[in-house]
Design a protein around this motif. Sequence first.
Motif, PDB file in Angstrom:
ATOM      1  N   MET A   1      34.656  46.800 -13.125  1.00 24.47           N
ATOM      2  CA  MET A   1      33.985  47.861 -13.887  1.00 24.47           C
ATOM      3  C   MET A   1      33.018  48.604 -12.961  1.00 24.47           C
ATOM      4  SD  MET A   1      31.742  47.556 -17.371  1.00 24.47           S
ATOM      5  CE  MET A   1      31.032  49.031 -18.087  1.00 24.47           C
ATOM      6  N   THR A   2      33.102  49.944 -13.010  1.00 28.22           N
ATOM      7  CA  THR A   2      32.245  50.752 -12.154  1.00 28.22           C
ATOM      8  C   THR A   2      30.804  50.683 -12.638  1.00 28.22           C
ATOM      9  OG1 THR A   2      34.075  52.271 -11.704  1.00 28.22           O
ATOM     10  CG2 THR A   2      31.848  53.049 -11.237  1.00 28.22           C
ATOM     11  N   GLU A   3      29.874  50.466 -11.697  1.00 30.63           N
ATOM     12  CA  GLU A   3      28.462  50.397 -12.053  1.00 30.63           C
ATOM     13  C   GLU A   3      27.964  51.794 -12.385  1.00 30.63           C
ATOM     14  OE1 GLU A   3      24.339  48.414 -10.296  1.00 30.63           O
ATOM     15  OE2 GLU A   3      26.169  48.490  -9.064  1.00 30.63           O
ATOM     16  N   ARG A   4      27.109  51.862 -13.411  1.00 31.60           N
ATOM     17  CA  ARG A   4      26.567  53.149 -13.832  1.00 31.60           C
ATOM     18  C   ARG A   4      25.135  53.275 -13.309  1.00 31.60           C
ATOM     19  NH1 ARG A   4      27.319  57.066 -17.813  1.00 31.60           N
ATOM     20  NH2 ARG A   4      25.385  58.083 -18.482  1.00 31.60           N
ATOM     21  N   PHE A   5      24.775  54.459 -12.839  1.00 30.87           N
ATOM     22  CA  PHE A   5      23.444  54.724 -12.311  1.00 30.87           C
ATOM     23  C   PHE A   5      22.784  55.828 -13.128  1.00 30.87           C
ATOM     24  CE2 PHE A   5      26.281  53.479  -8.827  1.00 30.87           C
ATOM     25  CZ  PHE A   5      25.677  52.295  -8.431  1.00 30.87           C
ATOM     26  N   GLU A   6      21.448  55.854 -13.090  1.00 27.55           N
ATOM     27  CA  GLU A   6      20.677  56.841 -13.832  1.00 27.55           C
ATOM     28  C   GLU A   6      19.978  57.798 -12.870  1.00 27.55           C
ATOM     29  OE1 GLU A   6      20.848  56.920 -17.049  1.00 27.55           O
ATOM     30  OE2 GLU A   6      21.900  54.998 -17.332  1.00 27.55           O
ATOM     31  N   VAL A   7      19.716  59.013 -13.339  1.00 27.17           N
ATOM     32  CA  VAL A   7      18.947  59.969 -12.542  1.00 27.17           C
ATOM     33  C   VAL A   7      17.563  59.381 -12.260  1.00 27.17           C
ATOM     34  CG1 VAL A   7      17.848  62.240 -12.552  1.00 27.17           C
ATOM     35  CG2 VAL A   7      20.198  61.975 -13.403  1.00 27.17           C
ATOM     36  N   GLY A   8      17.150  59.456 -10.992  1.00 24.34           N
ATOM     37  CA  GLY A   8      15.871  58.887 -10.581  1.00 24.34           C
ATOM     38  C   GLY A   8      15.975  57.479 -10.040  1.00 24.34           C
ATOM     39  N   GLN A   9      17.143  56.840 -10.209  1.00 25.59           N
ATOM     40  CA  GLN A   9      17.316  55.460  -9.755  1.00 25.59           C
ATOM     41  C   GLN A   9      17.473  55.402  -8.238  1.00 25.59           C
ATOM     42  OE1 GLN A   9      20.492  53.419 -11.767  1.00 25.59           O
ATOM     43  NE2 GLN A   9      20.325  51.581 -10.481  1.00 25.59           N
ATOM     44  N   LYS A  10      16.863  54.398  -7.621  1.00 23.50           N
ATOM     45  CA  LYS A  10      17.014  54.167  -6.193  1.00 23.50           C
ATOM     46  C   LYS A  10      18.325  53.423  -5.951  1.00 23.50           C
ATOM     47  CE  LYS A  10      12.880  55.813  -5.379  1.00 23.50           C
ATOM     48  NZ  LYS A  10      12.691  57.146  -4.741  1.00 23.50           N
ATOM     49  N   VAL A  11      19.120  53.927  -5.012  1.00 17.95           N
ATOM     50  CA  VAL A  11      20.423  53.320  -4.709  1.00 17.95           C
ATOM     51  C   VAL A  11      20.608  53.274  -3.198  1.00 17.95           C
ATOM     52  CG1 VAL A  11      21.500  54.065  -6.871  1.00 17.95           C
ATOM     53  CG2 VAL A  11      21.554  55.580  -4.865  1.00 17.95           C
ATOM     54  N   LYS A  12      21.648  52.545  -2.795  1.00 14.73           N
ATOM     55  CA  LYS A  12      22.010  52.492  -1.382  1.00 14.73           C
ATOM     56  C   LYS A  12      23.416  53.056  -1.216  1.00 14.73           C
ATOM     57  CE  LYS A  12      20.563  49.173   1.203  1.00 14.73           C
ATOM     58  NZ  LYS A  12      19.792  49.969   2.190  1.00 14.73           N
ATOM     59  N   HIS A  13      23.537  54.053  -0.345  1.00 13.82           N
ATOM     60  CA  HIS A  13      24.841  54.626  -0.008  1.00 13.82           C
ATOM     61  C   HIS A  13      25.455  53.759   1.077  1.00 13.82           C
ATOM     62  CE1 HIS A  13      27.807  57.449   1.641  1.00 13.82           C
ATOM     63  NE2 HIS A  13      27.722  58.109   0.487  1.00 13.82           N
ATOM     64  N   ASN A  14      26.752  53.491   0.979  1.00 11.91           N
ATOM     65  CA  ASN A  14      27.370  52.536   1.906  1.00 11.91           C
ATOM     66  C   ASN A  14      27.414  53.034   3.348  1.00 11.91           C
ATOM     67  OD1 ASN A  14      29.321  54.498   1.542  1.00 11.91           O
ATOM     68  ND2 ASN A  14      31.014  53.062   1.195  1.00 11.91           N
ATOM     69  N   THR A  48      30.815  59.145  -4.506  1.00 14.05           N
ATOM     70  CA  THR A  48      31.538  58.466  -5.571  1.00 14.05           C
ATOM     71  C   THR A  48      30.760  57.212  -5.981  1.00 14.05           C
ATOM     72  OG1 THR A  48      32.836  57.178  -3.988  1.00 14.05           O
ATOM     73  CG2 THR A  48      33.751  59.291  -4.716  1.00 14.05           C
ATOM     74  N   ALA A  49      31.009  56.753  -7.199  1.00 10.61           N
ATOM     75  CA  ALA A  49      30.276  55.604  -7.717  1.00 10.61           C
ATOM     76  C   ALA A  49      30.480  54.370  -6.849  1.00 10.61           C
ATOM     77  CB  ALA A  49      30.706  55.320  -9.157  1.00 10.61           C
ATOM     78  N   ASP A  50      31.707  54.206  -6.297  1.00 12.99           N
ATOM     79  CA  ASP A  50      31.955  52.992  -5.509  1.00 12.99           C
ATOM     80  C   ASP A  50      31.316  53.051  -4.122  1.00 12.99           C
ATOM     81  OD1 ASP A  50      33.625  54.821  -4.325  1.00 12.99           O
ATOM     82  OD2 ASP A  50      35.498  53.751  -4.787  1.00 12.99           O
ATOM     83  N   GLN A  51      30.732  54.206  -3.757  1.00 16.57           N
ATOM     84  CA  GLN A  51      29.993  54.297  -2.497  1.00 16.57           C
ATOM     85  C   GLN A  51      28.528  53.862  -2.667  1.00 16.57           C
ATOM     86  OE1 GLN A  51      30.990  58.535  -1.686  1.00 16.57           O
ATOM     87  NE2 GLN A  51      31.612  57.807   0.349  1.00 16.57           N
ATOM     88  N   LEU A  52      28.094  53.670  -3.919  1.00 14.80           N
ATOM     89  CA  LEU A  52      26.696  53.389  -4.220  1.00 14.80           C
ATOM     90  C   LEU A  52      26.513  51.984  -4.752  1.00 14.80           C
ATOM     91  CD1 LEU A  52      25.842  56.728  -6.091  1.00 14.80           C
ATOM     92  CD2 LEU A  52      25.582  56.229  -3.633  1.00 14.80           C
ATOM     93  N   SER A  53      25.376  51.417  -4.462  1.00 15.02           N
ATOM     94  CA  SER A  53      24.984  50.125  -5.038  1.00 15.02           C
ATOM     95  C   SER A  53      23.514  50.195  -5.411  1.00 15.02           C
ATOM     96  CB  SER A  53      25.231  48.975  -4.058  1.00 15.02           C
ATOM     97  OG  SER A  53      24.506  49.179  -2.855  1.00 15.02           O
ATOM     98  N   ALA A  54      23.163  49.484  -6.475  1.00 18.48           N
ATOM     99  CA  ALA A  54      21.789  49.531  -6.973  1.00 18.48           C
ATOM    100  C   ALA A  54      20.848  48.772  -6.042  1.00 18.48           C
ATOM    101  CB  ALA A  54      21.722  48.941  -8.375  1.00 18.48           C
ATOM    102  N   ILE A  55      19.640  49.303  -5.889  1.00 21.21           N
ATOM    103  CA  ILE A  55      18.577  48.581  -5.191  1.00 21.21           C
ATOM    104  C   ILE A  55      17.734  47.893  -6.257  1.00 21.21           C
ATOM    105  CG2 ILE A  55      16.513  48.798  -3.750  1.00 21.21           C
ATOM    106  CD1 ILE A  55      17.770  51.224  -2.454  1.00 21.21           C
ATOM    107  N   PRO A  56      17.684  46.577  -6.257  1.00 19.53           N
ATOM    108  CA  PRO A  56      16.939  45.880  -7.320  1.00 19.53           C
ATOM    109  C   PRO A  56      15.484  46.324  -7.352  1.00 19.53           C
ATOM    110  CG  PRO A  56      18.264  44.331  -6.031  1.00 19.53           C
ATOM    111  CD  PRO A  56      18.285  45.640  -5.291  1.00 19.53           C
ATOM    112  N   GLU A  57      14.994  46.609  -8.549  1.00 20.50           N
ATOM    113  CA  GLU A  57      13.582  46.956  -8.710  1.00 20.50           C
ATOM    114  C   GLU A  57      12.747  45.693  -8.518  1.00 20.50           C
ATOM    115  OE1 GLU A  57      11.955  49.763  -9.347  1.00 20.50           O
ATOM    116  OE2 GLU A  57      13.773  50.998  -9.272  1.00 20.50           O
ATOM    117  N   PRO A  58      11.648  45.789  -7.763  1.00 25.25           N
ATOM    118  CA  PRO A  58      10.789  44.609  -7.620  1.00 25.25           C
ATOM    119  C   PRO A  58      10.205  44.230  -8.971  1.00 25.25           C
ATOM    120  CG  PRO A  58       9.686  46.568  -6.792  1.00 25.25           C
ATOM    121  CD  PRO A  58      11.100  46.967  -7.084  1.00 25.25           C
TER     122      PRO A  58
END
Length: 241
Positions: A1-14, A48-58
């Motif tokens: 399942m593709t992970e969903r991200f929100e506007v303003g969310q910190k992510v990591k591009h591969n 693309t969504a599969d190029q991104l991964s979430a950065i865990p919020e502290p």
Amino acid sequence: MTERFEVGQKVKHNVRGDAEVTYGPYTNTFGQVHYVVRLASGRELDATADQLSAIPEPPKFSVGDKVTSFGDKYTILAGPFQGHTEWYVVEDEDGKAMTADPNDLVRHDPEPIKVGDRVRVLRATYAEECHGLTGTVDNVDCDVTLDGISHPYHVNLDGRSGGVYASSVEPVDEPAADTYEYDGVTYDLSARYRDKDGDVWSFTGKRRASVPTVTMTGDVDNWNTIELIARNYGPLTRVTG
């Protein structure tokens, strides 16, 4: 399942590293889920969504943090834990533990400890018997390290002739206790005491080398100390009535 991200969310591009989602998600003509992200350089690019991964919020809070909730004070005991929502275990000022929603908690940053503040000793290496005792701070910048832990506070303890170096203290509201402890006995400095010979002593309000002085005659400049009288003429019995 593709992970969903929100506007303003910190992510990591591969490939490009850390980024922030500025638009999306949207689906292109090939059915792929895309986002627009802003890189650390300020440049925006499509990903693309599969190029991104979430950065865990502290975590919002850490164990030991002081917090308030609807005006009441708490200490974080454990957490965060994940259930249907995030939650913590907190302890109130009476020692009662309960769960709390982080959205109901506000960090409570107390004023820094100052010379002259009334405090309770929380941690003092090699002086655990002083934990919980109160006193007055006379130094907040001590160059003392015990077992690798800085002990910046020196506290003159209530009712004792000496002080203690502490690594952690908390402010208290009560005034200094008008007592003095010697040889396991705590003396009330507002009271009078009778010695084994029947003589009655009262405190002068003065001290010699931090030890309270006493008098039979009312002479406030008397040189006798409570330690000397207790040692030579004790046991001392408090006079009542």
